[in-house]
Design a protein around this motif. Sequence first.
Motif, PDB file in Angstrom:
ATOM      1  N   VAL A 131       0.829  -1.204   0.000  1.00 37.17           N
ATOM      2  CA  VAL A 131       0.000   0.000   0.000  1.00 37.17           C
ATOM      3  C   VAL A 131       0.866   1.258   0.000  1.00 37.17           C
ATOM      4  N   THR A 132       1.802   1.330   0.957  1.00 34.08           N
ATOM      5  CA  THR A 132       2.619   2.541   1.067  1.00 34.08           C
ATOM      6  C   THR A 132       3.593   2.683  -0.093  1.00 34.08           C
ATOM      7  N   GLY A 133       3.953   1.555  -0.723  1.00 37.10           N
ATOM      8  CA  GLY A 133       4.839   1.614  -1.873  1.00 37.10           C
ATOM      9  C   GLY A 133       4.206   2.333  -3.052  1.00 37.10           C
ATOM     10  N   VAL A 134       2.894   2.398  -3.062  1.00 35.89           N
ATOM     11  CA  VAL A 134       2.176   3.167  -4.084  1.00 35.89           C
ATOM     12  C   VAL A 134       1.777   4.535  -3.539  1.00 35.89           C
ATOM     13  N   TRP A 135       1.264   4.547  -2.305  1.00 32.72           N
ATOM     14  CA  TRP A 135       0.786   5.789  -1.707  1.00 32.72           C
ATOM     15  C   TRP A 135       1.892   6.831  -1.575  1.00 32.72           C
ATOM     16  N   GLY A 136       3.040   6.438  -1.018  1.00 33.21           N
ATOM     17  CA  GLY A 136       4.120   7.389  -0.775  1.00 33.21           C
ATOM     18  C   GLY A 136       4.601   8.074  -2.042  1.00 33.21           C
ATOM     19  N   PRO A 137       5.039   7.308  -3.064  1.00 37.51           N
ATOM     20  CA  PRO A 137       5.492   7.951  -4.304  1.00 37.51           C
ATOM     21  C   PRO A 137       4.391   8.745  -5.006  1.00 37.51           C
ATOM     22  N   LEU A 138       3.133   8.256  -4.909  1.00 36.27           N
ATOM     23  CA  LEU A 138       2.043   8.962  -5.577  1.00 36.27           C
ATOM     24  C   LEU A 138       1.825  10.338  -4.951  1.00 36.27           C
ATOM     25  N   VAL A 139       1.793  10.391  -3.620  1.00 36.47           N
ATOM     26  CA  VAL A 139       1.578  11.665  -2.933  1.00 36.47           C
ATOM     27  C   VAL A 139       2.711  12.644  -3.233  1.00 36.47           C
ATOM     28  N   SER A 140       3.953  12.174  -3.091  1.00 36.01           N
ATOM     29  CA  SER A 140       5.085  13.069  -3.311  1.00 36.01           C
ATOM     30  C   SER A 140       5.162  13.511  -4.770  1.00 36.01           C
ATOM     31  N   VAL A 186       2.912  18.295   4.471  1.00 38.19           N
ATOM     32  CA  VAL A 186       3.522  17.726   3.268  1.00 38.19           C
ATOM     33  C   VAL A 186       4.578  16.688   3.655  1.00 38.19           C
ATOM     34  N   GLY A 187       5.452  17.048   4.602  1.00 34.95           N
ATOM     35  CA  GLY A 187       6.471  16.104   5.053  1.00 34.95           C
ATOM     36  C   GLY A 187       5.855  14.871   5.691  1.00 34.95           C
ATOM     37  N   PHE A 188       4.774  15.052   6.434  1.00 36.68           N
ATOM     38  CA  PHE A 188       4.082  13.931   7.072  1.00 36.68           C
ATOM     39  C   PHE A 188       3.548  12.970   6.011  1.00 36.68           C
ATOM     40  N   ALA A 189       2.941  13.522   4.951  1.00 38.36           N
ATOM     41  CA  ALA A 189       2.415  12.681   3.870  1.00 38.36           C
ATOM     42  C   ALA A 189       3.540  11.964   3.138  1.00 38.36           C
ATOM     43  N   PHE A 190       4.666  12.655   2.919  1.00 42.33           N
ATOM     44  CA  PHE A 190       5.814  12.032   2.265  1.00 42.33           C
ATOM     45  C   PHE A 190       6.345  10.861   3.093  1.00 42.33           C
ATOM     46  N   GLY A 191       6.198  10.942   4.413  1.00 42.21           N
ATOM     47  CA  GLY A 191       6.784   9.946   5.299  1.00 42.21           C
ATOM     48  C   GLY A 191       6.141   8.587   5.240  1.00 42.21           C
ATOM     49  N   PHE A 192       4.999   8.462   4.567  1.00 38.55           N
ATOM     50  CA  PHE A 192       4.305   7.180   4.536  1.00 38.55           C
ATOM     51  C   PHE A 192       4.767   6.254   3.423  1.00 38.55           C
ATOM     52  N   GLY A 193       5.848   6.583   2.749  1.00 32.94           N
ATOM     53  CA  GLY A 193       6.429   5.670   1.791  1.00 32.94           C
ATOM     54  C   GLY A 193       7.656   5.022   2.404  1.00 32.94           C
ATOM     55  N   PHE A 194       7.646   3.699   2.584  1.00 37.88           N
ATOM     56  CA  PHE A 194       8.742   3.029   3.291  1.00 37.88           C
ATOM     57  C   PHE A 194       9.691   2.315   2.326  1.00 37.88           C
ATOM     58  N   ALA A 267      11.666  23.874 -11.527  1.00 43.59           N
ATOM     59  CA  ALA A 267      10.509  23.142 -12.047  1.00 43.59           C
ATOM     60  C   ALA A 267      10.937  21.847 -12.736  1.00 43.59           C
ATOM     61  N   ALA A 268      12.026  21.902 -13.517  1.00 45.54           N
ATOM     62  CA  ALA A 268      12.495  20.716 -14.230  1.00 45.54           C
ATOM     63  C   ALA A 268      12.908  19.613 -13.258  1.00 45.54           C
ATOM     64  N   VAL A 269      13.565  19.994 -12.173  1.00 46.37           N
ATOM     65  CA  VAL A 269      13.980  19.023 -11.164  1.00 46.37           C
ATOM     66  C   VAL A 269      12.764  18.335 -10.557  1.00 46.37           C
ATOM     67  N   ALA A 270      11.738  19.112 -10.217  1.00 47.71           N
ATOM     68  CA  ALA A 270      10.536  18.534  -9.607  1.00 47.71           C
ATOM     69  C   ALA A 270       9.850  17.559 -10.559  1.00 47.71           C
ATOM     70  N   VAL A 271       9.736  17.933 -11.820  1.00 47.30           N
ATOM     71  CA  VAL A 271       9.088  17.062 -12.807  1.00 47.30           C
ATOM     72  C   VAL A 271       9.884  15.775 -12.990  1.00 47.30           C
ATOM     73  N   PHE A 272      11.207  15.892 -13.070  1.00 40.97           N
ATOM     74  CA  PHE A 272      12.043  14.709 -13.270  1.00 40.97           C
ATOM     75  C   PHE A 272      11.929  13.738 -12.098  1.00 40.97           C
ATOM     76  N   ILE A 273      11.997  14.244 -10.863  1.00 48.38           N
ATOM     77  CA  ILE A 273      11.896  13.375  -9.697  1.00 48.38           C
ATOM     78  C   ILE A 273      10.523  12.717  -9.636  1.00 48.38           C
ATOM     79  N   ALA A 274       9.479  13.467  -9.976  1.00 49.06           N
ATOM     80  CA  ALA A 274       8.132  12.891  -9.991  1.00 49.06           C
ATOM     81  C   ALA A 274       8.040  11.765 -11.017  1.00 49.06           C
ATOM     82  N   LEU A 275       8.620  11.970 -12.197  1.00 45.79           N
ATOM     83  CA  LEU A 275       8.598  10.929 -13.226  1.00 45.79           C
ATOM     84  C   LEU A 275       9.367   9.686 -12.783  1.00 45.79           C
ATOM     85  N   VAL A 276      10.491   9.883 -12.105  1.00 49.38           N
ATOM     86  CA  VAL A 276      11.262   8.745 -11.591  1.00 49.38           C
ATOM     87  C   VAL A 276      10.428   7.938 -10.600  1.00 49.38           C
ATOM     88  N   GLN A 277       9.751   8.631  -9.683  1.00 53.72           N
ATOM     89  CA  GLN A 277       8.961   7.936  -8.665  1.00 53.72           C
ATOM     90  C   GLN A 277       7.775   7.205  -9.276  1.00 53.72           C
TER      91      GLN A 277
END
Length: 327
Positions: A131-140, A186-194, A267-277
């Motif tokens: 669950v968290t393997g999907v939730w964490g990356p999706l939220v971030s 935001v940090g709390f939500a990010f923390g749910f990906g283990f 902006a480019a950094v944020a988009v790239f990291i999101a695509l990686v996740q």
Amino acid sequence: MTQRLDARVRDPGGRGAVVVIVALHLLGWGLLLLAVVPSGITYASTGPTAVAVGLSAYALGLRHAFDADHIAAIDNTTRRFVDRGRPASTVGLWFSLGHSSVVLLLCLALVVGIGALGRAVTDDDSTLHEVTGVWGPLVSSVFLLLVAAVNIRSLRRSGGSAGGPVWRIVSRVEHVVDRPTRMYAVGFAFGFGFDTATEIGLLALAGSASLGAVPWWAVLTLPILFAAGMSLLDTVQGAVMRRAYTWSPDEGSRVVSYGVLMTGISAAVAVFIALVQLSSVAYERWGWQGPFAWLGGADLETLGFWLTGVLLVTWGAAFVMTRRRIV
């Protein structure tokens, strides 16, 4: 430009951040060195000493601060706050406090005897990980894409275009995180990906300690040290990025060029990291191949070190170039 200069002279949160970070260090190391060690408490019947375990917890916190999603979230949010003339010096601190709160709550659950939770966190095949393997990356990823859109919108506005309906939606979303304290959530939500080894490593240390005859306060010393390390570097990262964005060249044309450059990179950094996740989720959970396998295989923790270096080098290069009137 006036807003950016105002942000440079009116941002009193820096002193408060120092106080919080110092307090976390005094609490964590004070408990370890003045209470745990003198009491002869060991976190395991065999293995490293209490000081070594404490150092490991602290080092895991320092390491976790270099996760690429941490850096991208702090960088883009800081950029947006500076552009709006809002205080930005505590963005990294609030993010790290929210993130470390998840770890602290999990360690507290281990202390009160919820052993099944500890096994679920450290077991890659558990339902919790599924669950968290999907939730964490999706939220971030969603947050990073939204904050990147906000920064892109600021470029369009500087060019005289306010955007259409999509940008109006982004504008409404922007109001949700409109001050540094909101980064706690935001940090709390990010923390749910283990999926990061640092979080799992800290929880494994706390879980092993909770199984032995270790007092609850001694176990909770570990997540406090973890929080101290992470808050230190996350806050420094935010402060450095704030300095990069509040600095500006002396001449008007160079101000525009510098602002466009730094906003575009952010902006480019944020988009790239999101695509990686997102690619990582698609590859590992659903077996998608091709570019998803290539992007998803990137190590976000190692990527964070490279990302930090790229941002610092880019800022330094921009500084030198604008001083020489190249930009």
